[in-house]
Scaffold this active site. Structure first.
Site, short mmCIF file in Angstrom:
data_model
loop_
_atom_site.label_atom_id
_atom_site.label_comp_id
_atom_site.label_asym_id
_atom_site.label_seq_id
_atom_site.Cartn_x
_atom_site.Cartn_y
_atom_site.Cartn_z
CB CYS A 208 16.30 27.82 3.76
SG CYS A 208 16.68 26.50 2.57
CB CYS A 211 13.54 23.81 4.44
SG CYS A 211 14.90 24.59 5.35
CB CYS A 230 19.66 25.90 5.10
SG CYS A 230 18.10 25.37 5.84
CB CYS A 233 16.88 21.57 3.95
SG CYS A 233 17.47 23.05 3.07
CG ASP A 362 7.19 51.98 -3.63
OD1 ASP A 362 7.54 52.94 -2.92
OD2 ASP A 362 6.85 50.89 -3.18
#
Length: 456
Positions: A208, A211, A230, A233, A362
């Protein structure tokens, strides 16, 4: 006076470059910005602007929106070449305005790089912003996903009067809804594309954003997109304003879906294959609606759209098709492999990997691609690799497992040889290149098989 000088200088440089056979998409704007840095403030005054940004789907979404405005009979322009930094955007605005800086069209469709959006948003006057999604993309250019998200969020805060279209299925993108004062329209897909679809082993948004507890999912579509919840929260996916409620068909060259536009259900054919293009379609439906385009026109546009430059672009060789599908990051590459896995007919695959600045130096990201068992399928008859890092790609494919097949290498970025091979297969060919590789090979493909230059 500076607006006039800036426009004249830009046009002169554009003219010279065109005479030289160059694209003239970036340098004219760079020169114009030297004369007047905030010229976009003047050029965007008398035109309705929709900005499309996000990690994946920008170019295709812009072309769908273009189809929508064309179908609606509106006048518009678009930075069609995909020159999506402030220099290319400035060039596009100037070349579609009078020498005094007054725009000639009703609408402007602007594809904008996520990082460039910070500066562009300081000057341009946008009516609508469509944020497609946020995925990990070229770490050496964009950093982690939170960096990209913050760049978009800061940019949107410069446009308090714009309507913002957000992907409700992307926990990163939708998080902006808590922090911006703008009117928000959400879009998403209410159902998985495959039964029992699971979260990828490597997720760009496992925890999340508020949170830091791990998300639960009611379903997955692809990557970290889906019904996130979530339980700590309460942050969760909303019920989107524009939603695909059912996927009736998911075919090689089209999809058929039931879509709800602000509660009005419609049967819609999306005239381009791939699950990710279902997302592009529903996002564009939201964006076009925010511009005032009616539902019937939007549906007609989705059913007639034929693809974008380098994105599901198709060339013909006799009875066979040569298809070019751009990939830039693990999520997009994985979805392309999933799309190819859905094809039943025999085909040849050509993978092309570069590591130029625009691709990201990369290349370790190719090890995060989920090839979805594509090389185990008997209808994948031949596998070629090319590009500057062709041997790195060959190793990646070999470790995925190709059975008794030979991985054939086209060395030295020999794109004439690539076209020779592609046209001699006697079957469809799917070329999957990174950005600079696509830009390098496409002129050869277009010259030999027929196609417009990238700036046209």
């Amino acid at each position: 006076m500076k607006v006039l000088i800036s426009c004249l200088v830009c046009r002169f440089v554009h003219f010279v470059l065109q005479k030289m056979g160059r694209g003239a998409t970036t340098l004219p704007g760079r020169v114009a910005l030297k004369v007047k840095r905030n010229i976009l403030s003047d050029l965007s005054k008398n035109v309705k602007v929709i900005i499309v940004t996000g990690t994946n789907g920008k170019t295709t979404s812009c072309r769908i929106i273009e189809e929508g405005l064309k179908t609606a009979g509106k006048t518009y322009f678009i930075n069609k070449s995909g020159a999506n930094l402030i220099t290319g955007i400035t060039s596009s605005f100037i070349m579609n305005s009078t020498v005094t800086g007054k725009n000639k069209y009703e609408y402007a469709i602007v594809e904008c790089d996520e990082n460039a959006f910070r500066e562009v948003s300081r000057y341009i006057r946008a009516d609508v912003v469509l944020v497609t999604n946020v995925f990990r993309d070229q770490l050496d250019r964009y950093g982690e996903v939170t960096h990209t998200l913050n760049a978009i969020k800061e940019s949107v805060k410069n446009l308090p009067n714009a309507t913002i279209c957000l992907d409700a299925d992307c926990s990163l993108t939708y998080s902006m809804s808590r922090e911006i004062p703008n009117k928000i329209i959400t879009f998403g897909v209410n159902t998985p594309f495959e039964k029992n679809a699971k979260a990828p082993e490597i997720s760009d948004a496992k925890y999340c954003i508020f949170c830091k507890n791990e998300y639960d999912y009611t379903y997955h579509t692809y990557g970290h997109l889906g019904g996130f919840v979530c339980k700590s929260c309460g942050y969760s996916r909303p019920n989107p304003d524009f939603a695909v409620t059912s996927v009736e068909e998911l075919k090689q060259n089209h999809s058929v879906v039931i879509a709800s536009f602000n509660g009005n259900k419609n049967l819609v054919k999306v005239n381009i294959g791939g699950a990710y293009n279902v997302y592009n379609a529903i996002g564009c439906a939201a964006g076009l609606s925010a511009l005032g385009i009616d539902d019937a026109t939007i549906i007609k546009a989705l059913e007639s759209f034929n693809g974008a430059f380098g994105r599901m672009e198709q060339f013909t060789s006799g009875e066979n098709k040569i298809n070019v599908i751009l990939v830039k990051n693990p999520a997009g590459f994985s979805q392309t492999m999933s799309f190819l896995k859905s094809i039943d007919d025999d085909f040849t695959m050509i993978l092309s990997l570069n590591d130029n600045a625009a691709d990201g130096r990369d290349i370790s990201w190719i090890w995060d691609v989920d090839f979805n068992g594509i090389f185990e399928r008997p209808n994948v008859k031949d596998i070629y690799v090319t590009g500057k890092r062709c041997y790195d790609m060959a190793i990646r494919v070999k470790y995925e497992g190709v059975g008794d097949r030979e991985i054939k290498v086209i060395e030295n970025e020999d794109y004439n040889k690539l076209v020779d091979i592609a046209t001699s297969q006697g079957r469809d060919v799917y070329i999957v290149p990174t950005y600079t590789s696509m830009m390098a090979m496409r002129p050869t493909i277009a010259k030999r098989l027929g196609g417009k230059e990238f700036w046209e």
